[in-house]
Design a protein around this motif. Structure first.
Motif, PDB file in Angstrom:
ATOM      1  N   SER A 359      31.452  93.731  40.431  1.00  7.79           N
ATOM      2  CA  SER A 359      30.317  94.256  40.602  1.00  7.79           C
ATOM      3  C   SER A 359      29.128  93.584  39.963  1.00  7.79           C
ATOM      4  O   SER A 359      29.120  92.889  38.930  1.00  7.79           O
ATOM      5  N   LEU A 435      26.813  99.067  46.594  1.00 10.66           N
ATOM      6  CA  LEU A 435      26.717  99.543  45.098  1.00 10.66           C
ATOM      7  C   LEU A 435      25.501 100.860  45.119  1.00 10.66           C
ATOM      8  O   LEU A 435      25.423 101.539  44.185  1.00 10.66           O
ATOM      9  N   VAL A 440      26.923 101.946  37.800  1.00  9.26           N
ATOM     10  CA  VAL A 440      28.040 100.920  37.451  1.00  9.26           C
ATOM     11  C   VAL A 440      28.052 100.805  35.927  1.00  9.26           C
ATOM     12  O   VAL A 440      27.116 100.631  35.204  1.00  9.26           O
TER      13      VAL A 440
END
Length: 449
Positions: A359, A435, A440
Protein backbone atom coordinates in the motif's frame (compact mmCIF):
# COMPACT_ATOMS: atom_id res chain seq x y z
CA UNK A 1 -45.83 9.36 -36.88
CA UNK A 2 -46.41 7.09 -39.90
CA UNK A 3 -48.11 3.77 -39.31
CA UNK A 4 -46.68 0.68 -41.00
CA UNK A 5 -49.05 -1.81 -39.34
CA UNK A 6 -51.15 -1.95 -36.18
CA UNK A 7 -48.85 -0.09 -33.78
CA UNK A 8 -47.25 -2.11 -31.01
CA UNK A 9 -47.33 1.10 -28.98
CA UNK A 10 -51.12 1.33 -28.75
CA UNK A 11 -52.39 0.27 -25.37
CA UNK A 12 -54.61 0.89 -22.42
CA UNK A 13 -53.72 3.52 -19.84
CA UNK A 14 -50.81 2.61 -17.57
CA UNK A 15 -52.06 0.11 -15.00
CA UNK A 16 -51.11 -3.01 -13.15
CA UNK A 17 -47.81 -4.06 -11.64
CA UNK A 18 -44.68 -2.35 -13.00
CA UNK A 19 -42.76 -4.30 -15.61
CA UNK A 20 -39.04 -4.79 -14.89
CA UNK A 21 -37.33 -3.92 -18.17
CA UNK A 22 -33.71 -5.01 -18.43
CA UNK A 23 -31.56 -2.98 -20.82
CA UNK A 24 -28.65 -5.26 -21.73
CA UNK A 25 -25.72 -2.92 -22.33
CA UNK A 26 -22.00 -3.34 -21.61
CA UNK A 27 -21.22 0.27 -22.50
CA UNK A 28 -22.06 3.80 -21.38
CA UNK A 29 -23.93 5.21 -24.37
CA UNK A 30 -26.53 7.95 -24.60
CA UNK A 31 -28.94 5.44 -26.09
CA UNK A 32 -28.74 3.07 -23.13
CA UNK A 33 -29.30 5.91 -20.67
CA UNK A 34 -32.21 7.29 -22.72
CA UNK A 35 -34.03 3.92 -22.88
CA UNK A 36 -33.52 3.30 -19.16
CA UNK A 37 -34.83 6.78 -18.33
CA UNK A 38 -37.81 6.35 -20.67
CA UNK A 39 -38.83 3.12 -18.94
CA UNK A 40 -38.81 4.95 -15.61
CA UNK A 41 -40.72 7.92 -17.01
CA UNK A 42 -43.41 5.55 -18.31
CA UNK A 43 -44.00 4.35 -14.75
CA UNK A 44 -42.15 1.04 -14.93
CA UNK A 45 -38.93 -0.30 -13.45
CA UNK A 46 -35.71 -0.12 -15.49
CA UNK A 47 -32.74 -2.40 -14.78
CA UNK A 48 -29.43 -1.67 -16.46
CA UNK A 49 -27.90 -5.08 -17.15
CA UNK A 50 -24.17 -4.34 -17.26
CA UNK A 51 -21.03 -6.38 -16.82
CA UNK A 52 -20.77 -5.16 -13.24
CA UNK A 53 -24.10 -6.50 -11.97
CA UNK A 54 -25.38 -9.23 -14.30
CA UNK A 55 -25.16 -12.90 -13.30
CA UNK A 56 -26.79 -16.14 -14.38
CA UNK A 57 -26.87 -19.67 -13.04
CA UNK A 58 -28.28 -23.07 -13.94
CA UNK A 59 -29.11 -25.01 -10.79
CA UNK A 60 -31.25 -28.12 -10.47
CA UNK A 61 -32.46 -27.74 -14.07
CA UNK A 62 -33.55 -24.17 -13.42
CA UNK A 63 -32.21 -21.14 -15.28
CA UNK A 64 -31.91 -18.00 -13.16
CA UNK A 65 -30.78 -14.43 -13.76
CA UNK A 66 -29.70 -11.82 -11.26
CA UNK A 67 -31.04 -9.17 -11.30
CA UNK A 68 -34.41 -10.57 -12.29
CA UNK A 69 -36.28 -8.88 -15.14
CA UNK A 70 -39.46 -9.49 -17.15
CA UNK A 71 -38.22 -8.43 -20.59
CA UNK A 72 -34.88 -7.49 -22.15
CA UNK A 73 -33.88 -4.74 -24.59
CA UNK A 74 -30.70 -5.84 -26.34
CA UNK A 75 -28.38 -2.82 -26.70
CA UNK A 76 -25.09 -4.70 -27.00
CA UNK A 77 -22.76 -2.86 -29.39
CA UNK A 78 -21.39 -5.98 -31.05
CA UNK A 79 -19.61 -4.16 -33.89
CA UNK A 80 -17.33 -2.44 -31.36
CA UNK A 81 -17.11 -5.15 -28.70
CA UNK A 82 -13.90 -7.04 -27.96
CA UNK A 83 -15.86 -10.30 -27.66
CA UNK A 84 -19.01 -9.88 -29.77
CA UNK A 85 -20.05 -13.53 -30.01
CA UNK A 86 -19.56 -14.06 -26.29
CA UNK A 87 -21.67 -10.98 -25.57
CA UNK A 88 -24.42 -12.09 -27.95
CA UNK A 89 -24.47 -15.42 -26.13
CA UNK A 90 -25.72 -13.54 -23.06
CA UNK A 91 -28.65 -12.17 -25.08
CA UNK A 92 -29.30 -15.72 -26.34
CA UNK A 93 -29.42 -16.96 -22.74
CA UNK A 94 -32.09 -14.42 -21.85
CA UNK A 95 -34.10 -15.34 -24.95
CA UNK A 96 -34.46 -18.89 -23.61
CA UNK A 97 -36.93 -17.64 -20.99
CA UNK A 98 -37.60 -13.94 -21.67
CA UNK A 99 -38.97 -11.77 -24.46
CA UNK A 100 -35.95 -9.99 -25.98
CA UNK A 101 -36.13 -6.97 -28.27
CA UNK A 102 -33.64 -7.41 -31.13
CA UNK A 103 -32.56 -10.91 -30.04
CA UNK A 104 -29.09 -12.20 -30.85
CA UNK A 105 -30.10 -14.24 -33.90
CA UNK A 106 -31.61 -11.15 -35.47
CA UNK A 107 -28.62 -8.96 -34.64
CA UNK A 108 -26.21 -11.46 -36.20
CA UNK A 109 -28.27 -11.49 -39.38
CA UNK A 110 -28.23 -7.70 -39.50
CA UNK A 111 -24.69 -6.85 -38.38
CA UNK A 112 -23.10 -8.63 -41.38
CA UNK A 113 -23.75 -6.02 -44.06
CA UNK A 114 -23.44 -8.34 -47.03
CA UNK A 115 -25.52 -11.00 -45.29
CA UNK A 116 -28.23 -8.44 -44.54
CA UNK A 117 -28.17 -7.24 -48.15
CA UNK A 118 -28.54 -10.85 -49.32
CA UNK A 119 -31.56 -11.36 -47.05
CA UNK A 120 -33.17 -8.14 -48.29
CA UNK A 121 -32.49 -9.02 -51.93
CA UNK A 122 -34.09 -12.45 -51.53
CA UNK A 123 -37.18 -10.68 -50.15
CA UNK A 124 -37.39 -8.38 -53.17
CA UNK A 125 -36.13 -5.23 -51.45
CA UNK A 126 -33.81 -3.19 -53.70
CA UNK A 127 -30.23 -2.73 -52.48
CA UNK A 128 -27.10 -1.45 -54.27
CA UNK A 129 -25.21 -4.01 -56.34
CA UNK A 130 -22.39 -5.64 -54.39
CA UNK A 131 -19.62 -8.19 -54.73
CA UNK A 132 -18.03 -10.43 -52.10
CA UNK A 133 -14.98 -12.71 -52.45
CA UNK A 134 -12.35 -13.98 -50.04
CA UNK A 135 -8.93 -13.81 -51.72
CA UNK A 136 -7.05 -11.00 -53.41
CA UNK A 137 -7.28 -12.81 -56.74
CA UNK A 138 -10.99 -13.59 -56.64
CA UNK A 139 -12.13 -10.21 -55.31
CA UNK A 140 -10.29 -8.46 -58.16
CA UNK A 141 -10.88 -10.95 -61.00
CA UNK A 142 -14.55 -11.56 -60.36
CA UNK A 143 -15.80 -8.00 -59.78
CA UNK A 144 -18.41 -7.26 -62.45
CA UNK A 145 -19.93 -4.11 -60.94
CA UNK A 146 -20.69 -1.73 -63.78
CA UNK A 147 -20.67 1.49 -61.73
CA UNK A 148 -17.73 3.85 -62.28
CA UNK A 149 -17.37 4.26 -58.52
CA UNK A 150 -17.70 1.73 -55.74
CA UNK A 151 -17.35 1.58 -51.96
CA UNK A 152 -14.84 -0.78 -50.36
CA UNK A 153 -16.12 -1.54 -46.85
CA UNK A 154 -15.89 -4.11 -44.09
CA UNK A 155 -18.74 -6.58 -43.73
CA UNK A 156 -19.04 -5.61 -40.04
CA UNK A 157 -18.58 -2.06 -38.78
CA UNK A 158 -20.25 1.22 -37.87
CA UNK A 159 -19.94 4.97 -38.33
CA UNK A 160 -18.43 4.70 -41.81
CA UNK A 161 -15.14 3.50 -40.33
CA UNK A 162 -12.45 2.61 -42.90
CA UNK A 163 -14.86 2.84 -45.85
CA UNK A 164 -13.12 3.94 -49.04
CA UNK A 165 -14.45 5.25 -52.34
CA UNK A 166 -12.70 3.49 -55.23
CA UNK A 167 -12.76 3.45 -59.02
CA UNK A 168 -14.48 0.47 -60.55
CA UNK A 169 -11.22 -1.07 -61.75
CA UNK A 170 -9.08 -0.39 -58.63
CA UNK A 171 -7.25 -3.31 -57.04
CA UNK A 172 -8.59 -3.97 -53.54
CA UNK A 173 -8.00 -6.30 -50.62
CA UNK A 174 -10.54 -8.83 -49.33
CA UNK A 175 -9.97 -7.27 -45.89
CA UNK A 176 -10.41 -3.88 -44.25
CA UNK A 177 -8.57 -3.43 -40.95
CA UNK A 178 -8.37 -7.18 -40.49
CA UNK A 179 -12.05 -7.80 -41.19
CA UNK A 180 -13.50 -9.32 -44.33
CA UNK A 181 -14.59 -6.73 -46.86
CA UNK A 182 -16.77 -6.42 -49.93
CA UNK A 183 -17.40 -3.97 -52.74
CA UNK A 184 -20.69 -2.10 -53.03
CA UNK A 185 -21.95 0.03 -55.86
CA UNK A 186 -21.68 3.76 -55.16
CA UNK A 187 -25.06 5.38 -55.73
CA UNK A 188 -24.55 8.97 -56.82
CA UNK A 189 -27.46 11.16 -55.75
CA UNK A 190 -26.24 13.75 -58.29
CA UNK A 191 -26.54 16.58 -55.78
CA UNK A 192 -24.01 19.26 -54.92
CA UNK A 193 -23.72 17.83 -51.42
CA UNK A 194 -23.97 14.04 -51.00
CA UNK A 195 -26.73 12.89 -48.68
CA UNK A 196 -28.63 9.82 -47.59
CA UNK A 197 -31.74 9.28 -45.47
CA UNK A 198 -32.08 7.48 -42.16
CA UNK A 199 -35.53 6.33 -41.12
CA UNK A 200 -36.13 4.98 -37.61
CA UNK A 201 -38.56 2.09 -37.21
CA UNK A 202 -39.85 0.79 -33.86
CA UNK A 203 -42.39 -2.03 -33.56
CA UNK A 204 -43.58 -1.78 -37.15
CA UNK A 205 -44.02 2.00 -36.95
CA UNK A 206 -41.92 4.64 -38.67
CA UNK A 207 -41.30 7.25 -35.98
CA UNK A 208 -39.32 9.71 -38.10
CA UNK A 209 -36.70 10.28 -40.78
CA UNK A 210 -33.76 12.58 -41.35
CA UNK A 211 -31.44 13.56 -44.16
CA UNK A 212 -27.71 13.23 -43.46
CA UNK A 213 -25.42 15.49 -45.46
CA UNK A 214 -21.72 14.79 -45.96
CA UNK A 215 -19.18 17.30 -44.62
CA UNK A 216 -17.33 19.39 -47.21
CA UNK A 217 -14.79 17.41 -49.26
CA UNK A 218 -16.32 14.15 -48.00
CA UNK A 219 -18.75 11.62 -49.47
CA UNK A 220 -19.65 9.81 -46.26
CA UNK A 221 -22.65 11.20 -44.40
CA UNK A 222 -22.15 9.71 -40.94
CA UNK A 223 -22.88 12.08 -38.07
CA UNK A 224 -19.83 10.67 -36.24
CA UNK A 225 -17.50 12.24 -38.85
CA UNK A 226 -19.23 15.61 -38.96
CA UNK A 227 -22.23 15.03 -41.20
CA UNK A 228 -25.06 17.56 -40.92
CA UNK A 229 -28.67 16.50 -40.37
CA UNK A 230 -32.11 17.84 -41.26
CA UNK A 231 -35.65 16.67 -40.57
CA UNK A 232 -37.19 14.65 -43.40
CA UNK A 233 -40.10 13.02 -41.57
CA UNK A 234 -42.89 14.90 -43.33
CA UNK A 235 -41.20 14.78 -46.74
CA UNK A 236 -40.22 11.11 -46.83
CA UNK A 237 -41.86 9.59 -49.92
CA UNK A 238 -44.25 6.71 -49.39
CA UNK A 239 -41.98 4.35 -51.36
CA UNK A 240 -39.08 5.08 -49.02
CA UNK A 241 -41.27 4.74 -45.93
CA UNK A 242 -42.59 1.38 -47.07
CA UNK A 243 -39.05 0.16 -47.85
CA UNK A 244 -37.94 1.09 -44.34
CA UNK A 245 -40.78 -0.80 -42.73
CA UNK A 246 -40.28 -3.79 -45.02
CA UNK A 247 -36.53 -3.93 -44.37
CA UNK A 248 -37.00 -3.98 -40.58
CA UNK A 249 -39.73 -6.60 -40.96
CA UNK A 250 -37.69 -8.89 -43.24
CA UNK A 251 -34.75 -8.78 -40.82
CA UNK A 252 -37.13 -9.33 -37.85
CA UNK A 253 -35.87 -6.21 -36.07
CA UNK A 254 -37.97 -4.76 -33.27
CA UNK A 255 -36.22 -1.42 -33.74
CA UNK A 256 -33.77 -0.25 -36.38
CA UNK A 257 -32.24 2.65 -38.24
CA UNK A 258 -32.71 2.08 -41.98
CA UNK A 259 -30.37 3.96 -44.34
CA UNK A 260 -31.77 4.83 -47.76
CA UNK A 261 -30.53 6.33 -51.03
CA UNK A 262 -32.43 7.53 -54.08
CA UNK A 263 -31.26 7.45 -57.71
CA UNK A 264 -33.43 8.34 -60.69
CA UNK A 265 -36.54 8.29 -58.48
CA UNK A 266 -35.83 4.76 -57.27
CA UNK A 267 -35.11 4.13 -53.59
CA UNK A 268 -32.61 1.59 -52.28
CA UNK A 269 -31.89 0.26 -48.80
CA UNK A 270 -28.21 0.94 -48.18
CA UNK A 271 -27.84 -0.53 -44.67
CA UNK A 272 -29.93 -1.51 -41.66
CA UNK A 273 -28.60 -0.81 -38.16
CA UNK A 274 -29.77 -2.72 -35.10
CA UNK A 275 -28.10 -0.25 -32.71
CA UNK A 276 -28.47 3.05 -34.56
CA UNK A 277 -27.66 6.14 -32.51
CA UNK A 278 -30.20 8.66 -31.22
CA UNK A 279 -28.27 11.93 -30.98
CA UNK A 280 -28.17 13.00 -34.63
CA UNK A 281 -31.68 11.73 -35.23
CA UNK A 282 -33.05 13.76 -32.32
CA UNK A 283 -31.16 16.88 -33.40
CA UNK A 284 -32.77 16.61 -36.83
CA UNK A 285 -36.30 15.52 -36.02
CA UNK A 286 -36.90 16.49 -32.39
CA UNK A 287 -37.99 12.88 -31.83
CA UNK A 288 -36.27 10.50 -29.43
CA UNK A 289 -36.69 6.79 -30.29
CA UNK A 290 -36.11 5.83 -26.65
CA UNK A 291 -39.71 6.14 -25.35
CA UNK A 292 -41.04 4.07 -28.27
CA UNK A 293 -38.46 1.33 -27.61
CA UNK A 294 -39.20 1.44 -23.88
CA UNK A 295 -42.95 1.24 -24.52
CA UNK A 296 -42.53 -1.71 -26.86
CA UNK A 297 -40.49 -3.54 -24.20
CA UNK A 298 -43.06 -2.78 -21.49
CA UNK A 299 -45.86 -4.20 -23.61
CA UNK A 300 -43.83 -7.28 -24.51
CA UNK A 301 -43.37 -7.75 -20.76
CA UNK A 302 -47.13 -7.65 -20.19
CA UNK A 303 -47.47 -4.00 -19.14
CA UNK A 304 -49.45 -1.07 -20.49
CA UNK A 305 -48.53 2.39 -21.74
CA UNK A 306 -50.49 5.27 -23.18
CA UNK A 307 -49.50 6.42 -26.69
CA UNK A 308 -49.99 10.03 -25.62
CA UNK A 309 -47.39 9.65 -22.87
CA UNK A 310 -44.94 8.05 -25.32
CA UNK A 311 -45.35 10.92 -27.77
CA UNK A 312 -44.90 13.46 -24.99
CA UNK A 313 -41.68 11.86 -23.76
CA UNK A 314 -40.33 11.59 -27.32
CA UNK A 315 -39.92 15.37 -27.47
CA UNK A 316 -36.92 15.11 -25.11
CA UNK A 317 -33.75 13.01 -25.32
CA UNK A 318 -33.12 12.32 -21.64
CA UNK A 319 -29.63 10.82 -21.53
CA UNK A 320 -28.87 11.82 -17.95
CA UNK A 321 -27.22 9.17 -15.76
CA UNK A 322 -29.97 6.92 -14.36
CA UNK A 323 -30.03 5.95 -10.71
CA UNK A 324 -29.96 2.27 -11.66
CA UNK A 325 -26.67 2.50 -13.55
CA UNK A 326 -24.55 -0.35 -12.13
CA UNK A 327 -21.56 0.79 -10.15
CA UNK A 328 -18.16 -0.29 -11.41
CA UNK A 329 -17.00 -0.85 -7.87
CA UNK A 330 -19.79 -0.80 -5.26
CA UNK A 331 -18.88 0.92 -2.03
CA UNK A 332 -18.15 -1.42 0.89
CA UNK A 333 -20.98 -1.78 3.38
CA UNK A 334 -18.63 -0.81 6.19
CA UNK A 335 -15.12 0.71 6.38
CA UNK A 336 -12.28 -1.77 6.02
CA UNK A 337 -8.71 -1.67 7.25
CA UNK A 338 -5.86 -2.95 5.12
CA UNK A 339 -2.24 -3.42 6.06
CA UNK A 340 0.95 -2.01 4.63
CA UNK A 341 1.22 -5.27 2.71
CA UNK A 342 -1.67 -7.55 1.80
CA UNK A 343 -2.20 -10.66 -0.30
CA UNK A 344 -4.51 -9.75 -3.17
CA UNK A 345 -5.91 -11.39 -6.29
CA UNK A 346 -5.12 -9.69 -9.59
CA UNK A 347 -7.02 -10.50 -12.80
CA UNK A 348 -6.65 -9.30 -16.38
CA UNK A 349 -9.60 -11.23 -17.72
CA UNK A 350 -7.70 -14.30 -18.93
CA UNK A 351 -6.09 -15.40 -15.67
CA UNK A 352 -6.08 -14.54 -11.96
CA UNK A 353 -3.08 -14.83 -9.64
CA UNK A 354 -2.42 -14.14 -5.96
CA UNK A 355 0.43 -11.80 -5.06
CA UNK A 356 1.48 -9.68 -2.12
CA UNK A 357 0.84 -6.01 -2.77
CA UNK A 358 2.20 -2.94 -1.03
CA UNK A 359 0.00 0.00 0.00
CA UNK A 360 1.27 3.47 -0.91
CA UNK A 361 -1.04 6.38 -0.13
CA UNK A 362 1.52 8.69 -1.72
CA UNK A 363 1.06 7.06 -5.13
CA UNK A 364 -1.84 8.29 -7.21
CA UNK A 365 -2.07 5.20 -9.40
CA UNK A 366 -1.80 1.44 -8.89
CA UNK A 367 1.05 -0.23 -10.76
CA UNK A 368 1.89 -3.83 -11.58
CA UNK A 369 5.02 -5.63 -12.72
CA UNK A 370 5.51 -6.67 -16.36
CA UNK A 371 5.54 -10.34 -15.38
CA UNK A 372 2.25 -10.00 -13.48
CA UNK A 373 0.65 -8.24 -16.47
CA UNK A 374 1.81 -11.07 -18.76
CA UNK A 375 0.63 -13.78 -16.38
CA UNK A 376 -2.91 -12.43 -16.11
CA UNK A 377 -3.25 -11.50 -19.79
CA UNK A 378 -3.72 -7.80 -19.10
CA UNK A 379 -4.54 -5.69 -22.13
CA UNK A 380 -5.12 -4.09 -24.49
CA UNK A 381 -3.04 -1.00 -23.71
CA UNK A 382 -5.52 1.81 -23.11
CA UNK A 383 -3.06 4.70 -23.01
CA UNK A 384 0.33 5.70 -21.67
CA UNK A 385 1.32 7.92 -18.76
CA UNK A 386 4.57 9.61 -17.78
CA UNK A 387 5.55 8.94 -14.17
CA UNK A 388 8.52 10.12 -12.17
CA UNK A 389 10.49 7.04 -11.13
CA UNK A 390 12.13 7.37 -7.68
CA UNK A 391 15.29 9.46 -7.69
CA UNK A 392 15.82 9.12 -11.45
CA UNK A 393 15.77 12.30 -13.48
CA UNK A 394 12.85 12.96 -15.82
CA UNK A 395 9.71 10.93 -16.32
CA UNK A 396 9.29 7.48 -17.81
CA UNK A 397 6.46 6.50 -20.11
CA UNK A 398 4.42 3.53 -18.92
CA UNK A 399 1.51 1.70 -20.57
CA UNK A 400 -1.89 1.65 -18.88
CA UNK A 401 -4.09 -1.46 -18.74
CA UNK A 402 -7.38 -2.26 -17.05
CA UNK A 403 -7.20 -4.92 -14.34
CA UNK A 404 -9.43 -6.26 -11.58
CA UNK A 405 -8.06 -6.29 -8.06
CA UNK A 406 -9.58 -8.16 -5.13
CA UNK A 407 -8.77 -6.87 -1.66
CA UNK A 408 -10.50 -8.99 0.96
CA UNK A 409 -14.01 -9.68 -0.37
CA UNK A 410 -14.19 -6.60 -2.57
CA UNK A 411 -13.32 -6.50 -6.28
CA UNK A 412 -12.29 -3.23 -7.90
CA UNK A 413 -11.63 -2.35 -11.53
CA UNK A 414 -8.66 -0.04 -11.97
CA UNK A 415 -6.48 1.35 -14.74
CA UNK A 416 -2.97 0.39 -13.65
CA UNK A 417 0.42 1.33 -15.02
CA UNK A 418 2.80 -1.47 -16.04
CA UNK A 419 6.47 -1.24 -15.10
CA UNK A 420 9.51 -3.33 -14.30
CA UNK A 421 9.25 -3.97 -10.57
CA UNK A 422 11.66 -6.92 -10.49
CA UNK A 423 14.12 -4.88 -8.42
CA UNK A 424 11.41 -4.02 -5.88
CA UNK A 425 10.12 -6.08 -2.98
CA UNK A 426 6.52 -6.32 -4.20
CA UNK A 427 5.15 -6.89 -7.73
CA UNK A 428 2.01 -4.80 -7.15
CA UNK A 429 1.69 -1.34 -5.63
CA UNK A 430 -1.76 -0.22 -4.53
CA UNK A 431 -2.22 3.51 -5.03
CA UNK A 432 -4.87 5.93 -3.89
CA UNK A 433 -7.10 4.90 -6.80
CA UNK A 434 -7.90 1.63 -4.96
CA UNK A 435 -7.19 2.60 -1.36
CA UNK A 436 -9.90 5.25 -1.21
CA UNK A 437 -12.51 4.07 1.30
CA UNK A 438 -9.99 1.95 3.20
CA UNK A 439 -8.00 2.73 6.33
CA UNK A 440 -4.33 1.81 5.93
CA UNK A 441 -2.64 0.41 9.04
CA UNK A 442 1.11 0.49 8.33
CA UNK A 443 1.80 -1.75 11.32
CA UNK A 444 -0.08 -4.64 9.73
CA UNK A 445 1.83 -6.79 7.23
CA UNK A 446 1.03 -9.96 5.37
CA UNK A 447 2.90 -12.96 6.64
CA UNK A 448 5.49 -13.85 4.01
CA UNK A 449 6.94 -17.35 3.91
Amino acid sequence: MREGSDSDLAGAPDAGAPVRVGVLSFHNSKETKAIVNAVHALGHEPVWLGEENTRSSIEAARLQFDPAVDVVVNRLLTTKAAHPLEDLGIATSYAATHPVLNPATVVVRTMHKYGAAATLTAAGIPVPDAYLAFTTRTINEGNHLTAEKAVHKSVIGTNGARMKLIDGDDTVSPYVAGRRAFIQEFIDTKTARPFDVRAYVVGGTLIGAMKRFAPSDEWRTNVSIGGAVADFTADLPEEAANLSLAAADVLDLDYAGVDLLCRDDTWYVLEVNATAGFKGFFEATGISPAPSIAALAIERGGGNVTPERVRSLATELDDSVPECKPSLDPEPTEPETVGYTKRVTVSGGDQSIDVIAKSDTGAERTSIDFDVAAAIGAGPILDTVRIRSGSQAGRKKRPLVEIQLQIGNRWQTVTASVENRSHMDYPVLRGRDVLEGYTVDVTKREREE
